[in-house]
Design an enzyme around this catalytic site. Structure first.
Site, PDB file in Angstrom:
ATOM      1  N   ASP A  87       0.957  -0.956  -0.018  1.00 50.92           N
ATOM      2  CA  ASP A  87       0.315  -0.386   0.416  1.00 50.92           C
ATOM      3  C   ASP A  87       0.736   1.500  -0.240  1.00 50.92           C
ATOM      4  OD1 ASP A  87      -2.341   1.365   0.505  1.00 50.92           O
ATOM      5  OD2 ASP A  87      -3.079  -0.007   1.309  1.00 50.92           O
ATOM      6  N   HIS A 105      -3.063   3.017  -4.731  1.00 51.13           N
ATOM      7  CA  HIS A 105      -2.787   2.600  -3.649  1.00 51.13           C
ATOM      8  C   HIS A 105      -1.056   1.955  -3.463  1.00 51.13           C
ATOM      9  CE1 HIS A 105      -6.186   2.920  -0.197  1.00 51.13           C
ATOM     10  NE2 HIS A 105      -7.057   2.430  -1.309  1.00 51.13           N
ATOM     11  N   GLU A 145     -10.165   2.073  -4.885  1.00 53.96           N
ATOM     12  CA  GLU A 145      -9.577   3.554  -4.676  1.00 53.96           C
ATOM     13  C   GLU A 145      -8.236   4.480  -5.679  1.00 53.96           C
ATOM     14  OE1 GLU A 145     -11.468   3.649  -0.130  1.00 53.96           O
ATOM     15  OE2 GLU A 145      -9.817   2.833  -0.446  1.00 53.96           O
TER      16      GLU A 145
END
Ligand code: ACM
Ligand code: ZN
Length: 625
Positions: A196, A270, A337
């Site tokens: 991440d 990420h 995301e």
């Protein structure tokens, strides 16, 4: 017998047998498919043997012997022998490929005064039979195992936990503990979120900077996204990673607990830790740092460039090693995301879209996912990703983890894609498990709450889905705020037990009261073994609402039956000398009162914590609804 009398008789028999199972100490979680209680007990003693009919059961027999030794606190370990026929005065482990329970994880456990038999077609079932047997032993160290016949098999094949080891790094020993708990509660898939913006956690031999640079960040503490970015010259000393050898060891350990590890490498968003290691991976190529928890969303360029071929070479370098290392047939590629802002202003990404007739960034992510899927296929693996990967269309055979809700899971299943249900509202274990006034502060998820009882209510097969494509479900722990291992255990336990019953036990047998009754035995086990767990389900749940004149109303609920609630508006600790809450009646709020205080009791003793909350705060909560 008249029909009505017969039904009454039936109800009494069912109630008696439930009570009897409580009284007999059958406190198994997850509750088995079929439980028939017998008479008497099997008494363990020094001479009890563990007998197994197949040489491959050798290590499970050792595991059982050690488990019993720990449970009864004994200095001796039961002797084990490999023998074809079952013995009396023994615990017999029998793999029998022709038995009627065809599921490899299913088993039959029979305890009589004479002997114990655990039978399955596979070692996996024997392992789970052992778990049920160990749970029949009281926590007190007694040697008595109640006579019972149990026939059991899982409702879902995928019973998972996801742990984010990027936001905070957990050691191999800590992960082994989690795997142990998963095994005890018949959960079988551990997804590790290995990469991440805040750390890359897996050694990749072809890309060494991912762990020499990407695994480390400057040390910070305090609330996430409110922390300072690195200062010039500051040393990135906080973090860690797993070498491939270490991961191999962990996979082997997990296998011994019937847990498969699902690696997650999050692409294309990420990705700040990867970009900090190899800046050419981003659209601009600007240099970046691994974030210590300072703001990122839309501010830092954390998406891999989908226009450069070199990005796909990187993806292949990483995934070829991941595919070699992990035996799981799936690799999780994240996909959640992704901030498209940088793609939208990148010439290379725009050219890629033009050349491939892609109309928007969702279509570009879909193109990206398809290429990743092809790479995985070449290396013998299948793709699973968070539900955003559906937006521009899914590659054939791709599976999704439905997290934004149950709807993406329903939709994907109807299109013939496999689904793991992991909706935030029922299965995000990083959400607080009680009132924000008493649970640890968390910036990431605001005031989101996931009570134990709401995990128990989770239905992985919602109306409208195609059940053939629902593999099962998962509980996720994102660790932005969860900076220590005890805190991780606190968030996991006992919610993982509620999840285990949702995913293993048949839905008709689910029974919240029965579960909370049996749970007591398991909390005693945690206490005895110094395992951190939450007792938040004993606390009161404060329910503020708006009266007809816009005034504040306060009600209180409890998750557990049989609790008494006492409350006060005085500036002193509430106890049983205060007013007792009467369910269904709004609490009358005295003029000028500022703070509401509440506590729960059971059988005349405090059982929950004192919750103190200002009336202003309660007013804010209803205004925000
Ligand atoms: C997620 O919670 N971003 C999958
Ligand atoms: Zn680009």
């Amino acid at each position: 017998m008249k029909n009505s009398n017969f039904f009454l008789y039936l109800i009494i028999v069912v109630i008696c047998s439930l009570n009897y199972s409580f009284a007999k100490g059958i406190n198994i979680i997850p509750w088995p498919t079929k439980v028939e209680i017998g008479k008497g007990d099997f008494i363990l003693n020094k001479n009890t043997l563990v007998c197994y009919n197949h040489r491959e059961l050798n290590s499970l027999s050792e595991y059982l012997s050690k488990g019993l030794q720990l449970a009864i606190g004994s200095s001796y370990k039961l002797e084990q022998i490999n023998r074809n026929a079952p013995l009396s005065k023994a615990i017999n482990l029998i793999v029998n490929p022709s038995m009627s329970i065809g599921n490899k994880e299913g088993y039959e456990l029979t305890v009589t005064e004479k002997q114990i038999i655990i039978k399955s077609i596979d070692q996996k079932g024997i392992f789970y039979g052992i778990q049920s047997l160990l749970q029949l032993l009281p926590i007190t160290g007694s040697m008595k195992i109640p006579c019972v016949n149990i026939i059991d098999e899982p409702r879902f094949a995928w019973r998972g936990i996801m742990i984010d080891v990027s936001r905070h790094f957990y050691t191999l020993n800590q992960l082994r503990n989690v795997i142990d708990y998963m095994g005890i509660y018949k959960l079988n898939t551990l997804q590790l979120h290995l990469t991440d913006d805040h750390g890359w956690r897996l050694e990749i031999k072809k890309r060494p900077k991912l762990t020499t640079i990407g695994a480390w960040r400057v040390p910070r503490t305090g609330l996430w996204a409110k922390r300072d970015c690195p200062e010039k010259g500051e040393v990135a000393s906080d973090g860690g990673f797993y070498t491939q050898n270490e991961m191999r060891e962990l996979i082997k350990y997990a296998n011994s607990r019937n847990v498969t590890i699902l690696p997650e490498i999050d692409f294309p968003g990420h990705s700040l830790a990867a970009i900090a290691s190899y800046s050419e991976l981003s659209c601009s190529g600007d240099s970046q740092f691994v974030s210590p928890g300072c703001p990122i969303g839309g501010i830092r360029e954390n998406i891999l460039c989908a226009g450069k071929e070199s990005t796909f070479a990187f993806v292949e370098d990483v995934l070829s090693e991941v595919a070699m290392l992990f035996p799981n047939k799936y690799v999780h590629i994240g996909g959640d995301e992704a901030f498209y802002k940088w793609w939208e202003k990148c010439d290379k990404c725009k050219a890629r879209m033009r050349e491939n007739g892609l109309n928007d960034a969702h279509a570009l992510q879909s193109y990206f996912t398809k290429r990743v899927s092809d790479i995985l296929k070449k290396h013998g693996k299948m793709l699973i990703g968070w539900d955003e990967i559906m937006k521009g269309g899914l590659p054939p055979n791709a599976a999704i983890t439905s997290w934004t809700g149950i709807e993406p899971g329903i939709e994907a299943s109807k299109k013939g894609h496999y689904v793991v249900m992991n909706p935030t509202r029922e299965t995000y274990f990083d959400f607080r498990q009680g009132d924000p006034a008493i649970e640890p502060p968390a910036a990431t998820y605001g005031k989101c709450i996931l009570l134990l009882k709401d995990v128990y209510k989770f239905n992985p097969l919602p109306e409208g889905c195609d059940p053939k494509f629902i593999l099962g479900g998962q509980g996720s722990i994102w660790t932005e705020e969860i900076s220590t291992y005890p805190y991780l255990e606190y968030m996991l336990l006992p919610r993982a037990l509620a999840l285990s019953e949702v995913l293993w036990s048949s839905s008709q047998l689910k029974n919240w009261e029965g579960f909370t009754h049996r749970l007591e035995r398991h909390l005693d086990y945690f206490l005895k073994n110094d395992i951190v767990y939450s007792r938040s389900h004993y606390d009161a749940t404060i329910v503020p609402s708006k009266g007809s004149k816009g005034n504040l109303l306060i009600d209180v609920e409890t998750q557990i039956k049989g609790l008494d609630v006492y409350y006060s508006f005085e500036n002193f600790y509430p106890d049983h000398h205060c007013k007792k809450y009467i369910a269904g009646e709004h609490i009358s709020i005295p003029k000028d009162a500022e703070t509401f205080r509440v506590i729960t009791y059971r059988n005349g003793k405090p059982v929950g914590r004192i919750i103190s909350v200002s009336l202003d705060e309660l007013q804010t909560r209803i205004n925000q609804k």
